[in-house]
Design a protein around this motif. Structure first.
Motif, PDB file in Angstrom:
ATOM      1  N   TRP A 103       0.809  -1.217   0.000  1.00  0.00           N
ATOM      2  CA  TRP A 103       0.000   0.000   0.000  1.00  0.00           C
ATOM      3  C   TRP A 103       0.843   1.268   0.000  1.00  0.00           C
ATOM      4  O   TRP A 103       0.475   2.271  -0.625  1.00  0.00           O
ATOM      5  CB  TRP A 103      -0.961  -0.012   1.194  1.00  0.00           C
ATOM      6  N   THR A 137     -11.625  -3.127  -2.624  1.00  0.00           N
ATOM      7  CA  THR A 137     -12.336  -1.946  -2.129  1.00  0.00           C
ATOM      8  C   THR A 137     -11.349  -0.849  -1.735  1.00  0.00           C
ATOM      9  O   THR A 137     -11.536   0.328  -2.091  1.00  0.00           O
ATOM     10  CB  THR A 137     -13.204  -2.319  -0.914  1.00  0.00           C
ATOM     11  N   ARG A 138     -10.297  -1.217  -1.025  1.00  0.00           N
ATOM     12  CA  ARG A 138      -9.313  -0.227  -0.577  1.00  0.00           C
ATOM     13  C   ARG A 138      -8.618   0.419  -1.770  1.00  0.00           C
ATOM     14  O   ARG A 138      -8.389   1.641  -1.773  1.00  0.00           O
ATOM     15  CB  ARG A 138      -8.283  -0.891   0.336  1.00  0.00           C
ATOM     16  N   ASP A 168     -11.027   2.853  -3.368  1.00  0.00           N
ATOM     17  CA  ASP A 168     -11.095   4.026  -2.484  1.00  0.00           C
ATOM     18  C   ASP A 168      -9.957   4.997  -2.789  1.00  0.00           C
ATOM     19  O   ASP A 168     -10.159   6.217  -2.887  1.00  0.00           O
ATOM     20  CB  ASP A 168     -10.998   3.607  -1.016  1.00  0.00           C
ATOM     21  N   GLY A 204     -18.030  -2.571   1.463  1.00  0.00           N
ATOM     22  CA  GLY A 204     -16.667  -3.064   1.359  1.00  0.00           C
ATOM     23  C   GLY A 204     -16.596  -4.430   0.707  1.00  0.00           C
ATOM     24  O   GLY A 204     -15.622  -5.160   0.885  1.00  0.00           O
ATOM     25  N   ALA A 237     -11.738  -6.905   0.389  1.00  0.00           N
ATOM     26  CA  ALA A 237     -11.305  -5.716   1.132  1.00  0.00           C
ATOM     27  C   ALA A 237     -10.191  -4.988   0.393  1.00  0.00           C
ATOM     28  O   ALA A 237     -10.147  -3.749   0.376  1.00  0.00           O
ATOM     29  CB  ALA A 237     -10.832  -6.118   2.530  1.00  0.00           C
ATOM     30  N   GLU A 238      -9.291  -5.737  -0.232  1.00  0.00           N
ATOM     31  CA  GLU A 238      -8.177  -5.123  -0.967  1.00  0.00           C
ATOM     32  C   GLU A 238      -8.666  -4.402  -2.213  1.00  0.00           C
ATOM     33  O   GLU A 238      -8.196  -3.298  -2.515  1.00  0.00           O
ATOM     34  CB  GLU A 238      -7.150  -6.199  -1.322  1.00  0.00           C
TER      35      GLU A 238
END
Length: 244
Positions: free
Chosen positions: A56, A103-104, A107, A136, A100-101
């Protein structure tokens, strides 16, 4: 803003003047093409660290250097993230982690580009993830349900908004956008159970927290859909869907 965009903005009707939607999605074009000669492992390299996890810090650094004037830089990042998810799926990563990844990552993309694309309009709106994106749970191929929330009509800013949506489409996101005021959200929730459910699952990405708080208060279930009526309507909706 791009080769594939054929959408335009319009008013929904006189009763909801200033509420904006997009008439059509982008046509197939170069924005979504891929070079099949590049393997997922090679394409994903920018997103994954040596242990095969999403890097990230590296992604955020790459985004900080990118400009919306260069579509290819963002297209490459979107393709790299998709490839990274496939690599991790094939390696046995937990599906919940993958959702989740994704979605992140989305974002990061929509918040990083909103200020640059929207200009002064950015200060007037709250950027919301709604529906499955708001929960999410952004599955591969699912729409990115994105809403711009404002305290007043944004009809005068429709060109900036159109450019922002076009940009996100052209870099490869399957965008399902909407633009509403708090009052329009409240009215839509009363008239449409699906919209009510979608907005109940919303998540603030950026913008004024007070504006988002007004929305959540305006669409609270007791005032829009009493609990019993809501669940009865959802049951009927589910039954109708399964009998189609």
């Amino acid at each position: 803003y791009g080769s594939g965009y054929s959408g335009r903005l319009r008013s929904i009707d006189a009763g909801r003047r200033g509420s904006l939607v997009v008439d059509s999605a982008p046509q197939a074009g170069t924005a979504l093409t891929n070079d099949s000669s590049i393997s997922d492992a090679d394409r994903a390299g920018i997103c994954l660290n040596e242990s095969g996890q999403f890097d990230w810090k590296a992604l955020e650094a790459e985004l900080s250097r990118a400009s919306v004037k260069n579509l290819d830089s963002f297209r490459s990042l979107v393709r790299a993230s998709n490839a990274a998810l496939r690599v991790r799926f094939n390696a046995g990563a937990d599906v919940n982690d993958l959702l989740a990844e994704r979605t992140r990552f989305v974002d990061l993309i929509v918040t990083r580009t909103s200020a640059e694309c929207l200009g002064k309009t950015h200060r007037k709106i709250a950027l919301l993830a709604v529906g499955g994106y708001g929960r999410g749970e952004l599955h591969p191929g699912s729409d990115v349900d994105l809403m711009l929330l404002a305290s007043r009509s944004l009809h005068r800013e429709k060109n900036n908004i159109a450019e922002y949506f076009a940009f996100l489409w052209d870099i490869g996101l399957d965008l399902a956008p909407s633009v509403r005021t708090v009052a329009e959200c409240k009215s839509a929730c009363r008239n449409d159970l699906t919209i009510a459910t979608t907005l109940m699952e919303s998540r603030l990405l950026s913008g004024p927290e007070k504006l988002y708080a007004k929305l959540t208060k305006a669409i609270e279930p007791p005032g829009i859909w009493p609990a019993r009526s809501f669940f009865e309507a959802k049951l009927k909706e589910q039954q109708a869907r399964h009998h189609q």
